[in-house]
Enzyme design. Structure first.
Site, PDB file in Angstrom:
ATOM      1  N   GLU A 146      -0.723  -6.137  -8.121  1.00 51.22           N
ATOM      2  CA  GLU A 146      -1.294  -4.608  -7.221  1.00 51.22           C
ATOM      3  C   GLU A 146      -2.724  -5.349  -7.048  1.00 51.22           C
ATOM      4  O   GLU A 146      -3.357  -5.982  -7.852  1.00 51.22           O
ATOM      5  CB  GLU A 146      -1.452  -4.023  -8.937  1.00 51.22           C
ATOM      6  CG  GLU A 146      -1.777  -2.768  -8.049  1.00 51.22           C
ATOM      7  CD  GLU A 146      -2.203  -1.948  -9.430  1.00 51.22           C
ATOM      8  OE1 GLU A 146      -3.286  -1.329  -8.873  1.00 51.22           O
ATOM      9  OE2 GLU A 146      -1.509  -1.869 -10.502  1.00 51.22           O
ATOM     10  N   CYS A 180      -7.492   2.157 -10.208  1.00 45.82           N
ATOM     11  CA  CYS A 180      -7.253   1.305  -9.311  1.00 45.82           C
ATOM     12  C   CYS A 180      -6.369   2.474  -7.968  1.00 45.82           C
ATOM     13  O   CYS A 180      -6.355   3.225  -6.883  1.00 45.82           O
ATOM     14  CB  CYS A 180      -6.153   0.723  -8.796  1.00 45.82           C
ATOM     15  SG  CYS A 180      -4.833   1.373 -10.298  1.00 45.82           S
TER      16      CYS A 180
END
Length: 514
Positions: A244, A281
């Site tokens: 990620e 994020c």
């Protein structure tokens, strides 16, 4: 404590111990491979018990863990307590999930001489764990995406062993968490070496290169993730990389929603991009709004941010990167400052501004991630522009649509689904619940795969299918036996069958949002 547990803790008990040596790394990976071989065929209830033992251990040491994390990360106690609660919840949810056995995807095709394309042999397929998984912890979630965060928990749930590379931003917390995990697994009777901790850049590189490591999980920067991806591709045997890497998480506001709820939208936006000092994020880094009132937007944002209490960012290195990213975008052609922040030790939020015309000239304006309390507002003149603006974006973890029922946004929604892992309607992307339908991923550079790192589906990343043809019943793995001793769901000759009396749903509760 077993030898494996001792090794796991001894690799990095504190900063004074120094980084893990190549020899110690090799020993940890070899112990993990042996533990995998020993524990790969345990029944789901036993494996679930190991996860629950870790959860109980984390709860028992919650006070010490949170105190260490608060000292080392600059994050508030309430935030850290919530994150640890999420971590414990996730472990128990995964335990409930693997008890159900659906992750095996057990499929049985009995021998059929009358099969439509000719005689069919007895074929049986199910999912098996990959092996040793190397996991790289994240800086911004010292519990939820770190030592026993989503990657480690889902890999263990799948039946893999884990060697975790601690993030340098919170090595003391990593060592303490690793001790809790190792002790819990030891007390629960898990194989020695099932989980271990290593530290230092050299150990991280060695972990990626080690021939016994069969997959890597990573949460971090695009640059760091890309470097790992390239290194993995250069291995003699490339392995899966579940990375990620971040994203901009664009928000699109349709005209009718802007006319009806402008103040509400801007207030929600201000709260979302500054949540956790903008170090999530899923922080919204872009806000597309109808043109015509930049002064009004500025006034509303200044009001919404008036009560914001800044705090330090996670590390000096991250602070320097944040200041550089904001300055780079601020000084780009066609960008001006809507709300002036600063780069103080506890930075005040910054909001930059540009137009759709400018981003069409330079799409890189939409691709500058500012990891901290800053965001970019983009004004557009006509709703018809929005699908084309969406086409300028790279892959996103999330995109968000603020719209009314009468806004014609069908084409835009289709474009957002093409580039996003999660699309929100009239919400804000910061808040990723741990659940069954959750998807936390997205096209590159958001992630490096089409899988999720959050939710029960994350377990399947660390599995692969194996089919057995014409095997005697006594030689078949338990999930593929007709007697079904583990009582898992089976698809038999095309029809799903669930063991009598079993309800195939989880039972961990409704908490777990972060």
């Amino acid at each position: 404590m077993t030898a494996g547990a001792s090794a796991a803790v001894g690799l990095a008990p504190d900063r004074s111990a120094g980084p893990t040596t190549p020899g110690a790394l090799d020993a940890a990976v070899e112990a993990a491979a042996a533990a995998f071989d020993q524990g790969r065929r345990v029944d789901p209830a036993t494996r679930a018990g190991w996860l629950e033992a870790i959860a109980a251990g984390l709860e028992q040491d919650a006070g010490g863990l949170v105190e260490t994390a608060a000292w080392e990360t600059h994050l508030g106690t309430a935030r850290l307590e919530g994150e640890l609660k999420r971590t414990v919840f996730q472990l128990r949810l995964f335990a409930a999930e693997i008890r159900q056995g659906e992750h095996f995807d057990a499929t049985i095709d009995h021998e059929d001489p009358a099969w439509g394309m000719g005689p069919r042999p007895d074929l049986r397929r199910y999912n098996v764990p990959l092996g040793v998984v190397g996991v790289f912890g994240a800086s911004n979630f010292p519990f939820a995406f770190s030592v026993m965060g989503g990657d480690s928990a889902s890999a263990l749930a799948a039946g893999c062993s884990v060697v975790h590379k601690a993030h340098d931003a919170h090595r003391e917390l990593a060592a303490r968490t690793a001790r809790v995990v190792a002790d819990a697994l030891d007390a629960a009777g898990a194989p020695s070496g099932l989980f271990s901790l290593v530290t230092g850049r050299q150990a991280g590189e060695g972990l990626v290169d080690h021939p016994l490591v069969k997959a890597i999980g990573f949460t971090g920067s695009t640059a760091g993730g890309r470097a790992l991806l390239d290194r993995i591709a250069a291995r003699p045997e490339p392995i899966p990389f579940f990375g990620e890497l971040g994203g901009i998480n664009a928000v699109f506001v349709a005209p009718n929603a802007w006319a009806a709820r402008r103040a509400e939208i801007l207030t929600g936006y201000a709260g979302s991009f500054t949540l956790g000092m903008g170090q999530f994020c899923t922080k919204p880094g872009l806000l597309f709004v109808p043109a015509g009132d930049a002064a009004g937007i500025r006034a509303q944002l200044v009001e919404a941010l008036a009560g914001f209490a800044p705090s330090r960012l996670l590390s000096d290195r991250l602070h320097a990167g944040y200041a550089d990213a904001v300055a780079t975008l601020r000084d780009s052609a066609g960008v001006d400052v809507l709300v002036a922040g600063d780069f103080a030790e506890e930075p005040a939020p910054t909001v930059l501004h540009t137009t759709a015309e400018e981003v069409r000239k330079d799409p890189h304006l939409l691709r500058q991630e500012m990891f901290g309390p800053a965001s970019l507002v983009v004004e557009y003149r006509d709703q018809a522009e929005l699908p084309g603006l969406a086409d300028l974006l790279e892959g996103q973890l999330t995109t968000t649509l603020q719209a009314q029922e009468d806004d014609d946004v069908s084409e835009l929604v289709a474009r957002l689904a093409d580039i996003s892992g999660r699309v929100l309607w009239n919400g804000w992307p910061t808040g990723v619940t741990v659940s069954y339908a959750q998807h936390h991923g997205g096209p590159y550079p958001a992630t490096t795969s089409n899988t999720t790192s959050v939710g029960t589906a994350a377990i399947r990343r660390f599995l692969r299918p194996v089919a057995y043809q014409s095997f005697p019943a006594s030689r078949l793995p338990e999930p593929l036996q007709d007697s079904n001793p583990w009582r898992v769901p089976q698809r038999v000759d095309g029809v799903w069958q669930h063991p009598a009396g079993r309800t195939c749903v989880g039972g961990a509760g409704k908490e777990g949002q972060q």
